[in-house]
Design an enzyme around this catalytic site. Structure first.
Site, PDB file in Angstrom:
ATOM      1  N   GLY A   1      -7.653  -0.920   1.394  1.00  0.00           N
ATOM      2  CA  GLY A   1      -6.773  -1.502   0.404  1.00  0.00           C
ATOM      3  C   GLY A   1      -7.540  -1.912  -0.827  1.00  0.00           C
TER       4      GLY A   1
ATOM      5  N   GLY B   1     -10.458  -4.470   0.169  1.00  0.00           N
ATOM      6  CA  GLY B   1     -11.456  -4.221   1.196  1.00  0.00           C
ATOM      7  C   GLY B   1     -11.017  -3.184   2.203  1.00  0.00           C
TER       8      GLY B   1
ATOM      9  CG  ASP C   1       1.653  -7.089   0.257  1.00  0.00           C
ATOM     10  OD1 ASP C   1       2.635  -6.542  -0.289  1.00  0.00           O
ATOM     11  OD2 ASP C   1       0.603  -6.481   0.515  1.00  0.00           O
TER      12      ASP C   1
END
Length: 553
Positions: free
Chosen positions: A135, A138, A251
């Site tokens: 992502g 990381g 998210d």
């Protein structure tokens, strides 16, 4: 993993590596099942990577006791780089040094991503096996913990090259871990965290596939209603805890909801990389566009209510297999929302500077909006009014009017779906000990198994049962005319094996009796009164009211 909506270009190597340079993971999208870090000519050792269970042979070769620093240098000094020979002095015990890894001394890529080398160590304890996620902030690795002999997931965050490492995610995970002691939070639990080569590393319990991958495996056909309801309750458990602790996930989407096992029996919410406490907000906008609440799109103040909006979007996607709002930018996303929900009723929303700028200048040039041109009921295609009302109350413009997790838990759709069906009673009025055989047809069973298909032995067993039925129909000159998975119930499949086929007229046009030469004639299609199901190993016996088989699949 979480990230801002803006996609990240794959990092480019900062130098040309020789042909014998170590194989590293950078700039390549991992496969759904995880990407091996070695080249095909250099395969990984035969490890049991798919589950947390390891073979006894592998365990025998693992180091049973830790080494001291001096012992590790004496035994594996030739395998260590010059940097590691100094770095190792800062550790007390050594579990693993990656003696077979093709090591590199250039540990960071140009954008701060850690360069992964297959079979190398992390913190002289964990062995790198696979990359299972990437992502904007990381990577997530599947690693072998040489101390506990467990397979774990390690999230390694980018080196942001700042003096202070942001520990917000760790603080949130610590708070959730404390709550887990009292009640289930339905979140992926942190095991440990540490700093390794200027990277924050967080270890987690290993989980199964995420819901987005599972939907893709099913060709985006959506999940059965019962499974959606079960997953909804698990997500609400997480949202209840987040609401009480004043934590914003920020998210929530299918990619960040993970199955706990291969059977997908339950889920847990993952990836708190963008999360924050309500009173410690860092970003004015964050998350993934398709699941972003309107207040984020217009740069308004926001709180935990944005997670309930995302929750509603996720439920709709689990039902239909498709994202409910599919805008390509903020303006287009607002247009998609208005096509479903109509114009925003709240004056405060319309007074937003961001909204005014779009509406006054770009709106009329780019967009022709037809409010409520796509009603929610037509999108969901669901006759369940309670489910429709539940999703509608999650997807409201005004966050103050949006349903809270507490209200959602009390909603009729959640309450009614959670009720245990009334147990059948016998003639005395007492609960029956034998509820009778299952009435599910094969179509329903396939849906319950997420359309993954049946084992070969079970298909063979069912095929024989169907052929026995077709033999009788052929001899009696009867045409079934509507043979399909929905026509076979588990009860009928077992009755075919045990009792004669009943020659009964069905609805017109479905089963045609071409010729009936011998009325009342029947055949024994079973062959015995007690057999063992070759697909499940359960014993099937014939009772007074028919047959009964344990539903094990």
């Amino acid at each position: 993993m979480s990230g801002l909506r803006k996609t990240r270009d794959p990092p480019k190597p900062d130098q040309v590596l020789p042909a014998n340079a170590p194989v590293v993971a950078q700039g390549i999208e991992p496969q759904q099942s995880g990407r091996l870090l070695n080249l095909p000519s250099e395969p990984l050792h035969k490890l049991s990577l798919c589950t947390s269970q390891m073979s006894q042979e592998r365990k025998m070769h693992m180091q049973r006791n830790p080494l001291s620093v001096n012992e590790a240098i004496g035994k594996y000094g030739r395998c260590l780089t010059e940097f590691e020979k100094t770095e190792i002095l800062g550790y007390v015990v050594i579990w693993f040094v990656g003696p077979e890894a093709m090591k590199t001394q250039n540990y960071d890529g140009p954008n701060g991503y850690y360069r992964m080398v297959a079979h190398d160590h992390i913190a002289y304890r964990y062995e790198v096996l696979q990359v299972i996620g990437e992502g904007a902030f990381g990577q997530v690795l599947r690693c072998l913990d040489h101390k506990t002999t467990e397979i774990v997931a390690i999230k390694i965050l980018r080196n942001m090259r700042t003096d202070q490492i942001d520990m917000t995610e760790v603080k949130i995970l610590e708070a959730l871990r404390k709550k887990e002691k009292d009640t289930s939070t339905s979140t992926v639990q942190m095991k440990d965290h540490f700093i390794f080569r200027q990277h924050l590393c967080i270890t987690f319990e290993i989980m199964g596939s995420n819901l987005d991958n599972i939907l893709n495996q099913q060709l985006r056909r959506g999940f059965p209603k019962k499974l959606i309801h079960h997953y909804a309750r698990s997500m609400l458990k997480c949202l209840l805890v987040l609401h009480d602790e004043k934590i914003i996930h920020a998210d929530l989407k299918p990619e960040n909801i993970l199955a706990i096992d291969k059977e997908h029996s339950d889920i847990k919410v993952a990836d708190f990389g963008l999360s924050c406490f309500e009173d410690e907000q860092v970003y004015s906008y964050m998350g993934t566009l398709c699941y972003s609440a309107p207040e984020l799109l217009i740069r308004h103040s926001y709180g935990t209510a944005i997670d309930m909006w995302s929750f509603g979007c996720v439920l709709a996607e689990l039902h239909t297999g498709r994202s409910i709002f599919t805008g390509i930018d903020d303006l287009d996303q607002l247009s998609c929302i208005m096509e479903v929900l109509g114009m925003p009723p709240n004056d405060d929303v319309k007074k937003s500077e961001f909204w005014t700028a779009f509406f006054a200048h770009e709106w009329k040039l780019k967009t022709v909006v037809k409010p409520i041109s796509r009603p929610l009921a037509s999108i969901l295609g669901n006759s369940d009014k309670d489910f429709l009302d539940f999703v509608r109350r999650c997807l409201t413009w005004d966050p103050k009017m949006r349903m809270t997790p507490q209200e959602a838990m009390q909603h009729k759709w959640i309450m009614e779906g959670h009720k245990t069906p009334e147990q059948p009673k016998d003639r005395t009025g007492q609960p029956s000990q034998d509820p009778g055989p299952s009435k599910s047809n094969l179509e329903d069973i396939l849906n319950q198994q997420l359309r993954r298909g049946f084992p070969k032995k079970l298909i063979h067993h069912y095929a024989r049962s169907m052929l026995k039925c077709l033999l009788v129909l052929h001899d009696e000159k009867i045409i079934h005319a509507d043979l399909k998975p929905g026509s076979y119930t588990k009860e009928a499949m077992e009755q075919i094996r045990q009792i004669p086929v009943e020659m009964q007229a069905s609805e017109p046009g479905r089963k045609v009796q071409a010729e009936q030469s011998q009325t009342g004639r029947s055949r024994d299609a079973a062959g015995s009164t007690a057999q063992r199901n070759p697909g499940t190993g359960t014993e099937i016996t014939q009772g007074k009211t028919g047959t009964h088989a344990d539903d094990t699949h």
